[in-house]
Motif scaffolding. Structure first.
Motif, short mmCIF file in Angstrom:
data_model
loop_
_atom_site.label_atom_id
_atom_site.label_comp_id
_atom_site.label_asym_id
_atom_site.label_seq_id
_atom_site.Cartn_x
_atom_site.Cartn_y
_atom_site.Cartn_z
N LEU A 16 39.65 29.58 48.56
CA LEU A 16 38.35 29.83 47.93
C LEU A 16 37.85 31.24 48.18
CD1 LEU A 16 36.44 26.46 48.40
CD2 LEU A 16 37.43 27.42 46.32
N ASN A 17 38.23 31.84 49.30
CA ASN A 17 37.77 33.21 49.59
C ASN A 17 38.53 34.27 48.79
OD1 ASN A 17 40.16 32.95 50.97
ND2 ASN A 17 39.40 33.78 52.89
N GLU A 18 39.48 33.85 47.94
CA GLU A 18 40.21 34.77 47.07
C GLU A 18 39.66 34.74 45.64
OE1 GLU A 18 44.69 34.90 48.82
OE2 GLU A 18 44.09 32.99 47.91
N ILE A 19 38.63 33.92 45.42
CA ILE A 19 38.03 33.75 44.09
C ILE A 19 36.57 34.15 44.15
CG2 ILE A 19 37.52 32.09 42.26
CD1 ILE A 19 39.80 30.35 43.45
N ALA A 20 36.14 34.91 43.16
CA ALA A 20 34.73 35.31 43.09
C ALA A 20 34.18 34.96 41.71
CB ALA A 20 34.59 36.80 43.34
N LEU A 21 32.88 34.73 41.65
CA LEU A 21 32.20 34.51 40.38
C LEU A 21 31.15 35.61 40.24
CD1 LEU A 21 31.73 32.79 37.86
CD2 LEU A 21 30.11 31.43 39.19
N ALA A 22 31.33 36.44 39.22
CA ALA A 22 30.41 37.56 39.00
C ALA A 22 29.30 37.12 38.03
CB ALA A 22 31.16 38.75 38.44
N HIS A 23 28.06 37.39 38.43
CA HIS A 23 26.90 37.01 37.62
C HIS A 23 26.29 38.20 36.89
CE1 HIS A 23 26.94 33.10 39.55
NE2 HIS A 23 27.05 33.72 40.70
N ASP A 24 26.51 39.40 37.45
CA ASP A 24 25.93 40.62 36.88
C ASP A 24 26.85 41.78 37.24
OD1 ASP A 24 25.44 41.23 39.61
OD2 ASP A 24 23.39 40.46 39.49
N GLU A 25 26.49 42.99 36.78
CA GLU A 25 27.36 44.14 37.02
C GLU A 25 27.53 44.42 38.51
OE1 GLU A 25 26.50 47.64 34.75
OE2 GLU A 25 26.43 46.53 32.86
N SER A 42 27.48 42.27 41.13
CA SER A 42 28.41 41.32 41.75
C SER A 42 29.83 41.51 41.22
CB SER A 42 27.94 39.88 41.57
OG SER A 42 27.86 39.51 40.22
N LEU A 43 29.96 41.95 39.97
CA LEU A 43 31.28 42.25 39.42
C LEU A 43 31.92 43.39 40.21
CD1 LEU A 43 33.55 41.96 37.30
CD2 LEU A 43 32.25 43.56 35.87
N HIS A 44 31.18 44.49 40.39
CA HIS A 44 31.74 45.64 41.10
C HIS A 44 31.98 45.34 42.57
CE1 HIS A 44 31.88 48.31 37.72
NE2 HIS A 44 30.69 47.88 37.36
N SER A 51 32.86 42.41 43.73
CA SER A 51 34.06 41.59 43.73
C SER A 51 35.32 42.42 43.50
CB SER A 51 33.96 40.50 42.65
OG SER A 51 32.88 39.64 42.92
N LEU A 52 35.21 43.42 42.61
CA LEU A 52 36.35 44.28 42.33
C LEU A 52 36.79 45.07 43.57
CD1 LEU A 52 35.30 45.62 38.83
CD2 LEU A 52 37.35 44.27 39.32
N HIS A 53 35.84 45.38 44.44
CA HIS A 53 36.15 46.18 45.62
C HIS A 53 36.27 45.36 46.90
CE1 HIS A 53 34.54 49.14 42.71
NE2 HIS A 53 35.58 49.82 43.16
N ALA A 54 36.06 44.06 46.81
CA ALA A 54 36.16 43.21 47.99
C ALA A 54 37.61 42.96 48.35
CB ALA A 54 35.45 41.88 47.73
N GLU A 55 37.90 42.99 49.61
CA GLU A 55 39.26 42.77 50.08
C GLU A 55 39.64 41.30 49.90
OE1 GLU A 55 41.75 43.15 54.23
OE2 GLU A 55 40.11 44.55 53.87
N GLY A 56 40.83 41.07 49.36
CA GLY A 56 41.37 39.71 49.25
C GLY A 56 41.01 38.96 47.98
N ILE A 57 40.12 39.49 47.16
CA ILE A 57 39.75 38.80 45.92
C ILE A 57 40.88 38.97 44.91
CG2 ILE A 57 38.16 38.74 43.95
CD1 ILE A 57 36.97 37.59 46.49
N LYS A 58 41.38 37.85 44.36
CA LYS A 58 42.48 37.88 43.41
C LYS A 58 42.05 37.48 42.01
CE LYS A 58 46.03 37.15 46.87
NZ LYS A 58 47.11 36.31 47.36
N ILE A 59 41.00 36.67 41.91
CA ILE A 59 40.49 36.24 40.61
C ILE A 59 38.98 36.39 40.59
CG2 ILE A 59 40.12 34.26 39.07
CD1 ILE A 59 42.81 33.19 39.89
N ILE A 60 38.48 36.98 39.51
CA ILE A 60 37.03 37.09 39.32
C ILE A 60 36.69 36.35 38.03
CG2 ILE A 60 35.06 38.63 38.98
CD1 ILE A 60 36.77 40.82 40.38
#
Length: 148
Positions: free
Chosen positions: A8-17, A19-21, A23-32
């Motif tokens: 679950l810590n490899e998945i992010a849900l972006a709600h706005d710009e 949180s999107l950015h 998530s893009l720069h967070a370590e370990g995130i594979k799916i947004i």
């Protein structure tokens, strides 16, 4: 499926710009993931590929066209690819028909793949017969989108 194959810590849900950015720069995130109501934030993403498997066929055609409008605005800035794998035609519960060929493709798009999908024509069941056909042909297409 993502929950089954990733932590679950490899998945992010972006709600706005923001949180999107993040998530893009967070370590370990594979799916947004981005919910349809927030699809406009995709314009600020550096991504070059959108993938849609079996969900455009569940949307009102106007929503699918809105996605393609967003994708084409991205294609104005850089190369952008769309992969879609959906039924050729599906009639929704309200009687609206969703047609793969009417999603928002353009004759100017560079088609890379366009054929019945060899891996998404059947589904598995726990009872015999263990392999059943989907209702209708599933098509997949990979294109480099032409700018708007």
């Amino acid at each position: 499926y993502a929950n089954k194959s990733l932590d679950l810590n490899e998945i992010a849900l972006a709600h706005d710009e923001n949180s999107l950015h993040e998530s893009l720069h967070a370590e370990g995130i594979k799916i947004i993931g981005v919910e349809a109501k927030n699809a406009q934030i995709l314009k600020s993403s550096p991504t070059q590929l959108a993938i849609n498997i079996a969900s455009f066929q569940e949307m009102d055609p106007a929503i699918v066209k809105a996605y393609f409008s967003i994708f084409r605005s991205i294609a104005e800035k850089r190369k952008f690819y769309v992969y879609a794998c959906n039924r050729e035609t599906k009639v929704l519960s309200d009687g609206v028909a969703v047609n793969f060929c009417e999603y928002g493709w353009s004759s100017r798009d560079q088609i890379i793949i366009d054929e019945p999908c060899p891996w998404h024509q059947f589904f598995y069941c726990l009872r015999p017969p263990f392999l059943k056909s989907y209702d209708g042909v599933h098509r997949h297409r990979l294109v480099q989108l032409a700018p708007a």
